[in-house]
Design a protein around this motif. Structure first.
Motif, PDB file in Angstrom:
ATOM      1  N   VAL A  33       0.836  -1.203   0.000  1.00  0.00           N
ATOM      2  CA  VAL A  33       0.000   0.000   0.000  1.00  0.00           C
ATOM      3  C   VAL A  33       0.870   1.252   0.000  1.00  0.00           C
ATOM      4  CG1 VAL A  33      -1.608   1.360   1.401  1.00  0.00           C
ATOM      5  CG2 VAL A  33      -2.015  -1.079   1.051  1.00  0.00           C
ATOM      6  N   ALA A  34       1.939   1.253   0.795  1.00  0.00           N
ATOM      7  CA  ALA A  34       2.850   2.398   0.818  1.00  0.00           C
ATOM      8  C   ALA A  34       3.541   2.584  -0.535  1.00  0.00           C
ATOM      9  CB  ALA A  34       3.890   2.205   1.926  1.00  0.00           C
ATOM     10  N   LEU A  35       3.936   1.489  -1.161  1.00  0.00           N
ATOM     11  CA  LEU A  35       4.579   1.580  -2.478  1.00  0.00           C
ATOM     12  C   LEU A  35       3.626   2.150  -3.521  1.00  0.00           C
ATOM     13  CD1 LEU A  35       7.032   0.844  -4.309  1.00  0.00           C
ATOM     14  CD2 LEU A  35       5.948  -1.391  -4.649  1.00  0.00           C
ATOM     15  N   PHE A  36       2.388   1.662  -3.525  1.00  0.00           N
ATOM     16  CA  PHE A  36       1.414   2.120  -4.511  1.00  0.00           C
ATOM     17  C   PHE A  36       0.950   3.555  -4.241  1.00  0.00           C
ATOM     18  CE2 PHE A  36      -0.438  -2.062  -6.349  1.00  0.00           C
ATOM     19  CZ  PHE A  36       0.842  -2.567  -6.464  1.00  0.00           C
ATOM     20  N   THR A  37       1.095   4.010  -3.005  1.00  0.00           N
ATOM     21  CA  THR A  37       0.610   5.346  -2.645  1.00  0.00           C
ATOM     22  C   THR A  37       1.687   6.415  -2.792  1.00  0.00           C
ATOM     23  OG1 THR A  37      -0.923   4.343  -1.051  1.00  0.00           O
ATOM     24  CG2 THR A  37      -0.517   6.695  -0.832  1.00  0.00           C
ATOM     25  N   PHE A  38       2.912   6.102  -2.358  1.00  0.00           N
ATOM     26  CA  PHE A  38       3.977   7.113  -2.321  1.00  0.00           C
ATOM     27  C   PHE A  38       4.856   7.119  -3.570  1.00  0.00           C
ATOM     28  CE2 PHE A  38       2.967   6.365   2.161  1.00  0.00           C
ATOM     29  CZ  PHE A  38       2.806   7.665   2.609  1.00  0.00           C
ATOM     30  N   CYS A  39       4.938   6.006  -4.273  1.00  0.00           N
ATOM     31  CA  CYS A  39       5.798   5.935  -5.461  1.00  0.00           C
ATOM     32  C   CYS A  39       4.966   6.294  -6.698  1.00  0.00           C
ATOM     33  CB  CYS A  39       6.400   4.542  -5.601  1.00  0.00           C
ATOM     34  SG  CYS A  39       7.579   4.386  -6.958  1.00  0.00           S
ATOM     35  N   ASP A  40       5.211   7.471  -7.258  1.00  0.00           N
ATOM     36  CA  ASP A  40       4.385   7.953  -8.368  1.00  0.00           C
ATOM     37  C   ASP A  40       4.434   7.063  -9.615  1.00  0.00           C
ATOM     38  OD1 ASP A  40       3.454  10.041  -6.892  1.00  0.00           O
ATOM     39  OD2 ASP A  40       4.975  11.454  -7.579  1.00  0.00           O
ATOM     40  N   PRO A  41       5.608   6.570 -10.058  1.00  0.00           N
ATOM     41  CA  PRO A  41       5.601   5.695 -11.252  1.00  0.00           C
ATOM     42  C   PRO A  41       4.753   4.436 -11.063  1.00  0.00           C
ATOM     43  CG  PRO A  41       7.829   6.452 -10.797  1.00  0.00           C
ATOM     44  CD  PRO A  41       6.990   6.855  -9.614  1.00  0.00           C
ATOM     45  N   ARG A  67       2.269   4.108  -8.928  1.00  0.00           N
ATOM     46  CA  ARG A  67       0.872   4.538  -8.815  1.00  0.00           C
ATOM     47  C   ARG A  67       0.260   4.793 -10.194  1.00  0.00           C
ATOM     48  NH1 ARG A  67      -1.052   9.686  -8.203  1.00  0.00           N
ATOM     49  NH2 ARG A  67       1.022  10.454  -7.704  1.00  0.00           N
ATOM     50  N   PHE A  68       0.991   5.478 -11.053  1.00  0.00           N
ATOM     51  CA  PHE A  68       0.477   5.742 -12.399  1.00  0.00           C
ATOM     52  C   PHE A  68       0.310   4.448 -13.192  1.00  0.00           C
ATOM     53  CE2 PHE A  68       2.624  10.110 -12.027  1.00  0.00           C
ATOM     54  CZ  PHE A  68       1.462  10.652 -11.499  1.00  0.00           C
ATOM     55  N   TYR A  69       1.227   3.504 -12.972  1.00  0.00           N
ATOM     56  CA  TYR A  69       1.163   2.250 -13.726  1.00  0.00           C
ATOM     57  C   TYR A  69      -0.074   1.446 -13.348  1.00  0.00           C
ATOM     58  CZ  TYR A  69       2.523  -2.259 -15.671  1.00  0.00           C
ATOM     59  OH  TYR A  69       2.533  -3.442 -16.383  1.00  0.00           O
ATOM     60  N   VAL A  70      -0.342   1.282 -12.050  1.00  0.00           N
ATOM     61  CA  VAL A  70      -1.487   0.465 -11.635  1.00  0.00           C
ATOM     62  C   VAL A  70      -2.806   1.150 -11.989  1.00  0.00           C
ATOM     63  CG1 VAL A  70      -0.198  -0.673  -9.796  1.00  0.00           C
ATOM     64  CG2 VAL A  70      -1.480   1.411  -9.287  1.00  0.00           C
ATOM     65  N   GLN A  71      -2.809   2.492 -11.997  1.00  0.00           N
ATOM     66  CA  GLN A  71      -4.034   3.196 -12.363  1.00  0.00           C
ATOM     67  C   GLN A  71      -4.330   3.117 -13.850  1.00  0.00           C
ATOM     68  OE1 GLN A  71      -3.680   7.197 -10.862  1.00  0.00           O
ATOM     69  NE2 GLN A  71      -4.088   6.616  -8.743  1.00  0.00           N
ATOM     70  N   THR A  72      -3.304   2.991 -14.657  1.00  0.00           N
ATOM     71  CA  THR A  72      -3.495   2.937 -16.110  1.00  0.00           C
ATOM     72  C   THR A  72      -3.563   1.502 -16.641  1.00  0.00           C
ATOM     73  OG1 THR A  72      -1.086   3.167 -16.393  1.00  0.00           O
ATOM     74  CG2 THR A  72      -2.426   5.167 -16.523  1.00  0.00           C
ATOM     75  N   HIS A  73      -3.470   0.518 -15.773  1.00  0.00           N
ATOM     76  CA  HIS A  73      -3.567  -0.893 -16.189  1.00  0.00           C
ATOM     77  C   HIS A  73      -4.628  -1.598 -15.336  1.00  0.00           C
ATOM     78  CE1 HIS A  73       0.330   0.208 -17.892  1.00  0.00           C
ATOM     79  NE2 HIS A  73       0.204  -0.818 -18.718  1.00  0.00           N
ATOM     80  N   PRO A  74      -5.882  -1.283 -15.560  1.00  0.00           N
ATOM     81  CA  PRO A  74      -6.944  -1.914 -14.743  1.00  0.00           C
ATOM     82  C   PRO A  74      -7.076  -3.414 -14.971  1.00  0.00           C
ATOM     83  CG  PRO A  74      -7.891  -0.662 -16.558  1.00  0.00           C
ATOM     84  CD  PRO A  74      -6.431  -0.347 -16.553  1.00  0.00           C
ATOM     85  N   SER A  75      -6.531  -3.914 -16.086  1.00  0.00           N
ATOM     86  CA  SER A  75      -6.623  -5.355 -16.351  1.00  0.00           C
ATOM     87  C   SER A  75      -5.910  -6.158 -15.259  1.00  0.00           C
ATOM     88  CB  SER A  75      -6.032  -5.686 -17.717  1.00  0.00           C
ATOM     89  OG  SER A  75      -4.681  -5.267 -17.801  1.00  0.00           O
ATOM     90  N   LEU A  76      -4.819  -5.607 -14.713  1.00  0.00           N
ATOM     91  CA  LEU A  76      -4.113  -6.301 -13.637  1.00  0.00           C
ATOM     92  C   LEU A  76      -4.964  -6.363 -12.372  1.00  0.00           C
ATOM     93  CD1 LEU A  76      -0.513  -4.815 -14.059  1.00  0.00           C
ATOM     94  CD2 LEU A  76      -1.342  -7.074 -14.756  1.00  0.00           C
ATOM     95  N   TYR A  77      -5.733  -5.312 -12.148  1.00  0.00           N
ATOM     96  CA  TYR A  77      -6.622  -5.297 -10.986  1.00  0.00           C
ATOM     97  C   TYR A  77      -7.675  -6.388 -11.108  1.00  0.00           C
ATOM     98  CZ  TYR A  77     -10.110  -3.596  -7.661  1.00  0.00           C
ATOM     99  OH  TYR A  77     -11.017  -3.497  -6.628  1.00  0.00           O
ATOM    100  N   TRP A  78      -8.289  -6.518 -12.277  1.00  0.00           N
ATOM    101  CA  TRP A  78      -9.317  -7.546 -12.457  1.00  0.00           C
ATOM    102  C   TRP A  78      -8.711  -8.941 -12.460  1.00  0.00           C
ATOM    103  CZ3 TRP A  78     -13.756  -5.896 -11.239  1.00  0.00           C
ATOM    104  CH2 TRP A  78     -14.145  -4.583 -11.511  1.00  0.00           C
ATOM    105  N   ALA A  79      -7.483  -9.070 -12.938  1.00  0.00           N
ATOM    106  CA  ALA A  79      -6.805 -10.369 -12.870  1.00  0.00           C
ATOM    107  C   ALA A  79      -6.547 -10.768 -11.411  1.00  0.00           C
ATOM    108  CB  ALA A  79      -5.488 -10.314 -13.640  1.00  0.00           C
TER     109      ALA A  79
END
Length: 272
Positions: A77-85, A87-99
């Motif tokens: 959670v800290a990595l996804f929140t504080f690390c901008d690259p 954060r941008f990657y997971v937000q722009t790749h929703p397919s990984l979230y559904w996987a």
């Protein structure tokens, strides 16, 4: 076991073809040093699932695994929140979230519905690790859409709530495991709020309805955390078997993650 011991003794004393004597009664077998068989009573006492030492080891094992899960979750959670690259990657790749959703449901159903994989070492730990990583990814992706102050605040509130609920569950005489009616009502309230949210939100965001859903969900999983903690303790009306340490860990971990998710909906602020 006792009958087998008597058969071997008779064979040694009377020859190979001698018939075994009659087995002792329950009183004779368990009366200890007065001519009985103390080993039988000792084994029954030593390996009883109601033994406090076994329950204590079970609780330590569950919380040791749970601490590892929570440490990994906070790190992701800290990595996804504080690390901008990231954060941008997971937000722009929703397919990984559904996987990760698919992996989460697959491992969850396997661990909950299949007693074999859940109790078979090391597959139970492997499945639990996959389950934890998939849920960590989902939680981290959800947290990436909120500002960092909101995420840190909700982590702190979740930690305090979990600590208070755990201390309450260990110290109180109130039996939460017998409160099935309250949990069922809270479950139905959360379910119907989710249905209303699913119907209304596409037509427009309703802040007060979103807040109500978050409050009901947070209260529900706080009660469930107390319920699962007392099942783990084993000193109330219902208890969890010490064989089910994977199921106990999974249940408490899910309660904490869902509590954090609902607190984000209440206190979380979106990124500008």
């Amino acid at each position: 076991m006792t009958q087998g011991k008597i058969s071997v003794t008779n064979k040694a004393a009377n020859g190979e073809g001698a018939k075994p004597g009659a087995p002792p009664t329950y009183e004779e077998a368990t009366k200890g040093s007065n001519g009985g068989y103390p080993g039988d009573a000792e084994i029954l006492t030593e390996f009883s699932w109601d033994d406090k030492n076994i329950r204590r080891i079970f609780i330590r094992k569950v919380y040791a695994i749970l601490m590892i899960q929570l440490f990994v979750t906070v790190a992701i959670v800290a990595l996804f929140t504080f690390c901008d690259p990231v954060r941008f990657y997971v937000q722009t790749h929703p397919s990984l979230y559904w996987a990760s959703h698919i992996v989460f449901f697959g491992t969850y159903l396997t661990l909950v519905c299949c007693a074999g994989p859940r109790r078979l070492f090391p597959w139970n730990l492997i499945l639990l690790a996959i389950f934890t990583l998939s849920l960590c990814y989902m939680t981290g992706t959800l947290s990436s859409f909120y500002n960092t102050k909101s995420v840190v605040l909700c982590i702190g509130i979740t930690a305090m709530v979990c600590l208070c609920v755990t201390v309450f569950s260990f110290q109180t005489k109130v039996d939460v495991t017998s409160c099935h009616g309250v949990l069922f009502v809270m479950c139905m309230a959360t379910f119907f709020c989710a249905i209303v949210m699913a119907v209304v939100v596409p037509f427009g965001y309703v802040p007060w309805l979103h807040a109500i859903y978050g409050v009901v969900g947070a209260m529900f999983f706080t009660l469930f955390l107390a319920f699962d903690t007392q099942l783990l303790m084993g000193n109330k009306q219902y208890a969890m078997s010490p064989e089910e340490y994977i199921f106990a860990t999974l249940s408490i971990y899910l309660d904490i993650i869902y509590l954090f998710s609902f607190l984000l909906q209440i206190f979380g602020g979106g990124r500008e």
